[in-house]
Write a protein that holds these residues in place. Sequence first.
Motif, mmCIF file in Angstrom:
data_model
loop_
_atom_site.group_PDB
_atom_site.id
_atom_site.type_symbol
_atom_site.label_atom_id
_atom_site.label_comp_id
_atom_site.label_asym_id
_atom_site.label_seq_id
_atom_site.Cartn_x
_atom_site.Cartn_y
_atom_site.Cartn_z
ATOM 1 N N PRO A 151 77.884 36.489 64.251
ATOM 2 C CA PRO A 151 78.662 35.700 63.279
ATOM 3 C C PRO A 151 79.857 36.423 62.678
ATOM 4 C CG PRO A 151 76.328 35.320 62.953
ATOM 5 C CD PRO A 151 76.436 36.425 63.948
ATOM 6 N N SER A 152 79.704 37.701 62.316
ATOM 7 C CA SER A 152 80.822 38.415 61.691
ATOM 8 C C SER A 152 81.993 38.554 62.657
ATOM 9 C CB SER A 152 80.369 39.796 61.211
ATOM 10 O OG SER A 152 79.871 40.575 62.295
ATOM 11 N N LEU A 153 81.709 38.789 63.931
ATOM 12 C CA LEU A 153 82.770 38.888 64.929
ATOM 13 C C LEU A 153 83.359 37.523 65.236
ATOM 14 C CD1 LEU A 153 81.304 41.465 67.486
ATOM 15 C CD2 LEU A 153 82.885 41.882 65.603
ATOM 16 N N PHE A 154 82.510 36.522 65.338
ATOM 17 C CA PHE A 154 82.965 35.167 65.646
ATOM 18 C C PHE A 154 83.986 34.697 64.611
ATOM 19 C CE2 PHE A 154 82.774 30.574 65.363
ATOM 20 C CZ PHE A 154 82.724 30.152 66.683
ATOM 21 N N SER A 155 83.644 34.829 63.331
ATOM 22 C CA SER A 155 84.534 34.363 62.273
ATOM 23 C C SER A 155 85.824 35.173 62.222
ATOM 24 C CB SER A 155 83.829 34.439 60.917
ATOM 25 O OG SER A 155 82.721 33.562 60.874
ATOM 26 N N ARG A 156 85.706 36.466 62.392
ATOM 27 C CA ARG A 156 86.883 37.336 62.344
ATOM 28 C C ARG A 156 87.858 37.019 63.476
ATOM 29 N NH1 ARG A 156 86.252 43.900 62.432
ATOM 30 N NH2 ARG A 156 88.480 44.457 62.542
ATOM 31 N N MET A 157 87.341 36.801 64.667
ATOM 32 C CA MET A 157 88.191 36.507 65.818
ATOM 33 C C MET A 157 88.727 35.081 65.761
ATOM 34 S SD MET A 157 85.775 38.479 68.591
ATOM 35 C CE MET A 157 86.643 37.915 70.048
ATOM 36 N N LEU A 158 87.945 34.182 65.197
ATOM 37 C CA LEU A 158 88.367 32.782 65.093
ATOM 38 C C LEU A 158 89.613 32.648 64.234
ATOM 39 C CD1 LEU A 158 87.530 29.857 65.849
ATOM 40 C CD2 LEU A 158 86.231 29.801 63.712
ATOM 41 N N ASP A 159 89.685 33.434 63.176
ATOM 42 C CA ASP A 159 90.841 33.359 62.269
ATOM 43 C C ASP A 159 92.158 33.611 62.989
ATOM 44 O OD1 ASP A 159 89.185 32.790 60.157
ATOM 45 O OD2 ASP A 159 89.078 34.861 59.424
ATOM 46 N N GLY A 160 92.096 34.391 64.077
ATOM 47 C CA GLY A 160 93.313 34.743 64.777
ATOM 48 C C GLY A 160 93.814 33.710 65.764
ATOM 49 N N VAL A 161 93.002 32.686 66.055
ATOM 50 C CA VAL A 161 93.415 31.709 67.069
ATOM 51 C C VAL A 161 93.536 30.289 66.542
ATOM 52 C CG1 VAL A 161 92.453 33.073 68.959
ATOM 53 C CG2 VAL A 161 91.028 31.331 67.862
ATOM 54 N N VAL A 162 92.831 29.964 65.472
ATOM 55 C CA VAL A 162 92.823 28.575 64.991
ATOM 56 C C VAL A 162 94.203 28.121 64.557
ATOM 57 C CG1 VAL A 162 92.010 27.092 63.118
ATOM 58 C CG2 VAL A 162 90.386 28.482 64.382
ATOM 59 N N GLY A 163 94.980 29.020 63.976
ATOM 60 C CA GLY A 163 96.302 28.638 63.496
ATOM 61 C C GLY A 163 97.261 28.205 64.591
ATOM 62 N N GLY A 164 96.973 28.583 65.824
ATOM 63 C CA GLY A 164 97.869 28.241 66.922
ATOM 64 C C GLY A 164 97.424 27.058 67.750
ATOM 65 N N LEU A 165 96.530 26.241 67.225
ATOM 66 C CA LEU A 165 95.976 25.128 67.997
ATOM 67 C C LEU A 165 96.784 23.844 67.885
ATOM 68 C CD1 LEU A 165 92.145 25.586 67.291
ATOM 69 C CD2 LEU A 165 93.487 26.411 69.237
ATOM 70 N N GLY A 166 97.847 23.852 67.107
ATOM 71 C CA GLY A 166 98.659 22.643 66.992
ATOM 72 C C GLY A 166 98.026 21.561 66.157
ATOM 73 N N GLY A 167 97.250 21.954 65.148
ATOM 74 C CA GLY A 167 96.611 20.970 64.281
ATOM 75 C C GLY A 167 97.606 20.244 63.399
ATOM 76 N N ALA A 168 97.150 19.127 62.830
ATOM 77 C CA ALA A 168 98.021 18.277 62.015
ATOM 78 C C ALA A 168 97.911 18.583 60.527
ATOM 79 C CB ALA A 168 97.664 16.812 62.261
ATOM 80 N N GLY A 169 97.274 19.688 60.170
ATOM 81 C CA GLY A 169 97.058 19.988 58.762
ATOM 82 C C GLY A 169 95.781 19.339 58.279
ATOM 83 N N ALA A 170 95.158 19.948 57.303
ATOM 84 C CA ALA A 170 93.874 19.450 56.825
ATOM 85 C C ALA A 170 93.991 18.038 56.257
ATOM 86 C CB ALA A 170 93.310 20.386 55.758
ATOM 87 N N LEU A 171 92.937 17.263 56.434
ATOM 88 C CA LEU A 171 92.861 15.962 55.785
ATOM 89 C C LEU A 171 92.836 16.164 54.268
ATOM 90 C CD1 LEU A 171 90.109 14.247 57.971
ATOM 91 C CD2 LEU A 171 92.499 13.555 57.855
ATOM 92 N N GLU A 172 93.301 15.172 53.554
ATOM 93 C CA GLU A 172 93.196 15.194 52.094
ATOM 94 C C GLU A 172 91.759 14.842 51.715
ATOM 95 O OE1 GLU A 172 95.371 16.011 49.828
ATOM 96 O OE2 GLU A 172 97.104 16.333 51.162
ATOM 97 N N ARG A 173 91.124 15.750 51.007
ATOM 98 C CA ARG A 173 89.708 15.545 50.663
ATOM 99 C C ARG A 173 89.545 15.471 49.150
ATOM 100 N NH1 ARG A 173 85.878 19.950 53.000
ATOM 101 N NH2 ARG A 173 85.573 18.532 54.760
ATOM 102 N N ARG A 174 88.750 14.499 48.697
ATOM 103 C CA ARG A 174 88.390 14.381 47.291
ATOM 104 C C ARG A 174 86.866 14.343 47.203
ATOM 105 N NH1 ARG A 174 92.899 15.329 47.881
ATOM 106 N NH2 ARG A 174 94.762 14.242 47.109
ATOM 107 N N VAL A 175 86.313 14.942 46.155
ATOM 108 C CA VAL A 175 84.864 15.019 45.992
ATOM 109 C C VAL A 175 84.484 14.434 44.644
ATOM 110 C CG1 VAL A 175 82.839 16.519 46.005
ATOM 111 C CG2 VAL A 175 84.854 17.119 47.380
ATOM 112 N N ILE A 176 83.492 13.544 44.666
ATOM 113 C CA ILE A 176 83.027 12.880 43.448
ATOM 114 C C ILE A 176 81.534 13.163 43.266
ATOM 115 C CG2 ILE A 176 82.724 10.670 42.266
ATOM 116 C CD1 ILE A 176 85.164 10.833 45.141
ATOM 117 N N TYR A 177 81.150 13.530 42.062
ATOM 118 C CA TYR A 177 79.742 13.738 41.722
ATOM 119 C C TYR A 177 79.286 12.613 40.791
ATOM 120 C CZ TYR A 177 80.208 18.451 43.608
ATOM 121 O OH TYR A 177 80.424 19.524 44.433
ATOM 122 N N THR A 178 78.125 12.061 41.093
ATOM 123 C CA THR A 178 77.606 10.982 40.262
ATOM 124 C C THR A 178 76.149 11.237 39.910
ATOM 125 O OG1 THR A 178 77.131 8.609 40.156
ATOM 126 C CG2 THR A 178 77.034 9.637 42.326
#
Length: 347
Positions: A225-252
């Motif tokens: 896990p420690s290697l997976f997460s560390r290496m993942l950070d270096g490649v995800v930014g280059g995947l051509g994503g559309a930016g994070a969805l807008e998220r809202r959280v409600i507690y009831t």
Amino acid sequence: MSPVAFVASLHFSRLAASGLRGCTAGQALRSVACRRGAPRSPLEASPPLARASTTMATTPPSSSPPSSSPPTKPPRPTAACIIIGDEVLTGKVHDTNSHALAKSLFAAGVSLTHIEVIPDVPATITAAVRRLSASHNHVFTSGGIGPTHDDVTYEAVADAFGLTTRPNEAVLARMVELQPDVDWTVPARRRMAQLPHPATLHWTEGLWVPTTVVGGNVFVLPGIPSLFSRMLDGVVGGLGGAGALERRVIYTRRGEGSIAGHLSAVADAFPAVGIGSYPRVDGVTGGWRVRVTVEAENAGVADEVAARVVEATGGELGALEPAGGAEAAPAAAATALADSQVEAEAK
């Protein structure tokens, strides 16, 4: 026009009339893949008739005026995750890599649509990689690249693309450079540099193991896990994503059963918005009882839907993971309820 070009043109015209206007002539001949929008496998050869599309390109463009409808936002890239390891399937190891991947891809604007856990069986890995790489923009594998007999991921991924493996000199050199005190002449250790060829390598500072990209869209990562997460950070930014969805959280403080109908009504009114409901199951009496998430492409839409959910559930906006744990949700939602109130809500 040649007979071949005429046949391709006629076939394309018929397919276009059936709803495939967004495809080229070559794509139209692969009508099933075109309908579902799946990317073509990197190894898929172009059908002979697809070459006739160059003849069609000389046709003058239509003189009809362009459509006045607003442009459609391109779909988000899709991704699949393959967790490889008998240790996960037998309960010896708890998988956290798929969770880390999901969070990273969400932040990057890539839709993780499939997670699969499979054993260390070469044929099973090969089949999964071949299938998912043809139906997703990106595929991430986790595990099976160590020095032992059951580490078979590199070979299996290579087989998925009709490739072989060979010692990678860059990896061997980096091994010696970063860990000079290790005996890298040991065959088992050198086996970790036996990579699919050809492949693209992405390096992480301080590590000799690379993120190996095979077939253009399969990212091979370690299972630690420690290697997976560390290496993942270096490649995800280059995947051509559309930016994070807008998220809202409600507690009831209301129970999930009592708000389900209200949430359904909001979901029906906003079919393009993702609305999730997650009841609290930690056994705590009092405080918030359900967390509702709203996810939308547009901030204004997310705010509007969140406001409706707040009104319908009597909840309050908060953070997805409040600092300080579950009790750090918004003040009103975290206010303890008397036992009689909890019992009344349960009824």
